[in-house]
Write an enzyme that holds these catalytic residues in place. Structure first.
Site, PDB file in Angstrom:
ATOM      1  N   LEU A 131       0.825  -1.209   0.000  1.00  0.00           N
ATOM      2  CA  LEU A 131       0.000   0.000   0.000  1.00  0.00           C
ATOM      3  C   LEU A 131       0.864   1.266   0.000  1.00  0.00           C
ATOM      4  CD1 LEU A 131      -2.766   1.444   0.292  1.00  0.00           C
ATOM      5  CD2 LEU A 131      -2.492   1.212   2.787  1.00  0.00           C
ATOM      6  N   TRP A 162       8.597   0.311   1.905  1.00  0.00           N
ATOM      7  CA  TRP A 162       8.399  -0.226   3.247  1.00  0.00           C
ATOM      8  C   TRP A 162       7.358  -1.336   3.233  1.00  0.00           C
ATOM      9  CZ3 TRP A 162      12.320   0.630   6.056  1.00  0.00           C
ATOM     10  CH2 TRP A 162      12.985   1.861   6.018  1.00  0.00           C
ATOM     11  N   ASN A 245      -6.842  -1.383  10.046  1.00  0.00           N
ATOM     12  CA  ASN A 245      -7.423  -1.382  11.387  1.00  0.00           C
ATOM     13  C   ASN A 245      -7.177  -2.700  12.099  1.00  0.00           C
ATOM     14  OD1 ASN A 245      -8.397   1.240  11.673  1.00  0.00           O
ATOM     15  ND2 ASN A 245     -10.321   0.770  10.625  1.00  0.00           N
ATOM     16  N   ARG A 248      -3.554  -2.421  13.199  1.00  0.00           N
ATOM     17  CA  ARG A 248      -3.408  -1.463  14.296  1.00  0.00           C
ATOM     18  C   ARG A 248      -3.887  -2.053  15.612  1.00  0.00           C
ATOM     19  NH1 ARG A 248      -5.883   3.531  10.650  1.00  0.00           N
ATOM     20  NH2 ARG A 248      -3.901   4.158   9.691  1.00  0.00           N
ATOM     21  N   GLU A 368       1.528   1.816  10.076  1.00  0.00           N
ATOM     22  CA  GLU A 368       0.085   1.710  10.353  1.00  0.00           C
ATOM     23  C   GLU A 368      -0.453   2.992  10.992  1.00  0.00           C
ATOM     24  OE1 GLU A 368      -0.468  -0.633   8.761  1.00  0.00           O
ATOM     25  OE2 GLU A 368       0.809  -2.331   9.185  1.00  0.00           O
TER      26      GLU A 368
END
Length: 390
Positions: A131, A162, A245, A248, A368
């Site tokens: 992403l 990354w 999410n 995270r 994140e």
């Protein structure tokens, strides 16, 4: 544990406690004895992958398709215990399960789920989640990677940065803007075999953090994809954000694992070290440091547990995840730095864990969603005003 002053262990049911102890035993046996060597050599231990599959922690929160279907709290406790070993190992579990597998489970076709998820759960197939881009790390809406519609499928061009596991993964979940999409252009997800011509993953080296893990630059140069590479259910940024999410959530638990290990190391050291002919732990300033660390550790664990209970009842909201990620990583870093100070000069060696954990948490604090991103998420929730632009 003596430092569990609030008896948080007593808040766990039998299944949760059993899962935690199972993963703790694995971490004590397989990760902690080897992590200093892996970290020093910047080596990701691929031999652990099938063992983590056998342990049942890869995509463990997902239902069906060979996944364990465990609760959010059980997953969180597993993340905590793995990161007590090292953030890099917990990050592998997160990238594999919370990102790549979750994307397929939520947004993939039935054929894609059957094809990929069982082997990923067993650790036979490694996935990655592409992403973040070089020029827009915290702003996926500025994504420049493009998938153009062709007569036979899609042509993918662009770059990501990354990207965890990209050089060892066999399948990549890649997010790109579409051109010529018959359903309307926007951000879509694609399953890209990493052996496709035009796919290049280059590990980012040298690193001062997450050295027992793999992060890469990824380049897509006219990568040809068939129609069935598209994740049919993912349309717009809701697709990748739903996966973020999940990651995270695991981070808020994992950070407390690193903090707990750093605290326990400092407490043990202070009890055994005898400057001025008395235990270091008997000095007032040392006790203040230990108490302050214990307080933030217990509060962070309580926050993670409460958040997990909300998740298991289907009541967890995105801003609540931001509370946990922002607070727990920030406080874990402080705990690790304080623990290192108790160790004195010995704390800068790999014989002790706090500074290694602190170095890793600098990455965890960034990925994140940075502190700034989560602060603005919470600021928008409190005020009703978005401050992300302008």
């Amino acid at each position: 544990m003596k430092h569990d002053v609030l008896d948080l262990d007593g808040q766990l049911n039998e299944a949760e406690r059993s899962q935690q102890l199972k993963v703790r035993e694995f971490t004590e046996r397989r990760i902690k004895p080897n992590i200093a060597r892996w970290f020093e050599r910047a080596e990701f231990p691929l031999e652990l992958v099938p063992e983590l599959g056998e342990l049942g922690v890869l995509g463990m929160h997902l239902q069906g398709y060979g996944c364990a279907g465990r609760s959010a709290v059980e997953y969180g406790l597993s993340a905590l215990e793995l990161e007590a070993g090292d953030s890099g190992i917990r990050t592998f579990v997160s990238v594999q399960g919370s990102l790549a597998m979750t994307a397929i489970h939520l947004w993939g076709s039935e054929d894609q789920k059957q094809r990929f998820l069982p082997s990923m759960a067993r650790g036979e197939l490694i996935g990655c989640f592409a992403l973040t881009e070089p020029s827009a790390g915290s702003d996926p809406s500025s994504m420049s990677t493009v998938a153009k519609r062709t007569a036979d499928g899609w042509l993918l061009n662009g770059a990501k940065r990354w990207i965890g596991l990209a050089s060892v993964a066999k399948i990549a979940v890649v997010w790109a803007r579409t051109e010529g999409d018959p359903e309307g252009d926007g951000v879509r997800g694609f399953l890209v075999p990493t052996d496709n011509p035009g796919f290049t993953a280059t590990p980012i080296e040298p690193k001062l953090s997450m050295r027992a893990s793999v992060q890469c630059d990824v380049l897509f140069e006219n990568v040809e994809l068939p129609e069935e590479a598209l994740l049919p259910g993912a349309k717009g940024l809701r697709g990748p954000f739903s996966c973020l999410n999940e990651a995270r959530y695991g981070i808020m638990w994992g950070a407390m694992g690193a903090a707990r290990d750093a605290f326990e190391t400092a407490l043990s050291y202070a009890s055994e070290r005898e400057p001025f002919e008395r235990p270091l732990s008997s000095f007032q300033l040392t006790q203040q440091k230990l108490v302050d660390m214990m307080l933030e550790l217990q509060k962070g664990q309580l926050l993670a547990l409460h958040t997990g209970r909300l998740k298991d009842t289907g009541k967890l909201r995105p801003e609540q995840i931001s509370v946990g990620k922002l607070n727990n990583v920030r406080e874990a870093l402080k705990i690790c730095h304080t623990a290192r100070s108790i160790l004195g000069g010995n704390g800068v060696t790999l014989d002790y864990s706090p500074l290694r954990h602190a170095n890793n948490l600098e990455s965890v604090r960034t990925y994140e969603g940075t502190d700034e991103v989560h602060t603005l998420i919470l600021g928008q929730y409190l005020t009703g005003h978005s401050a992300f632009r302008g």
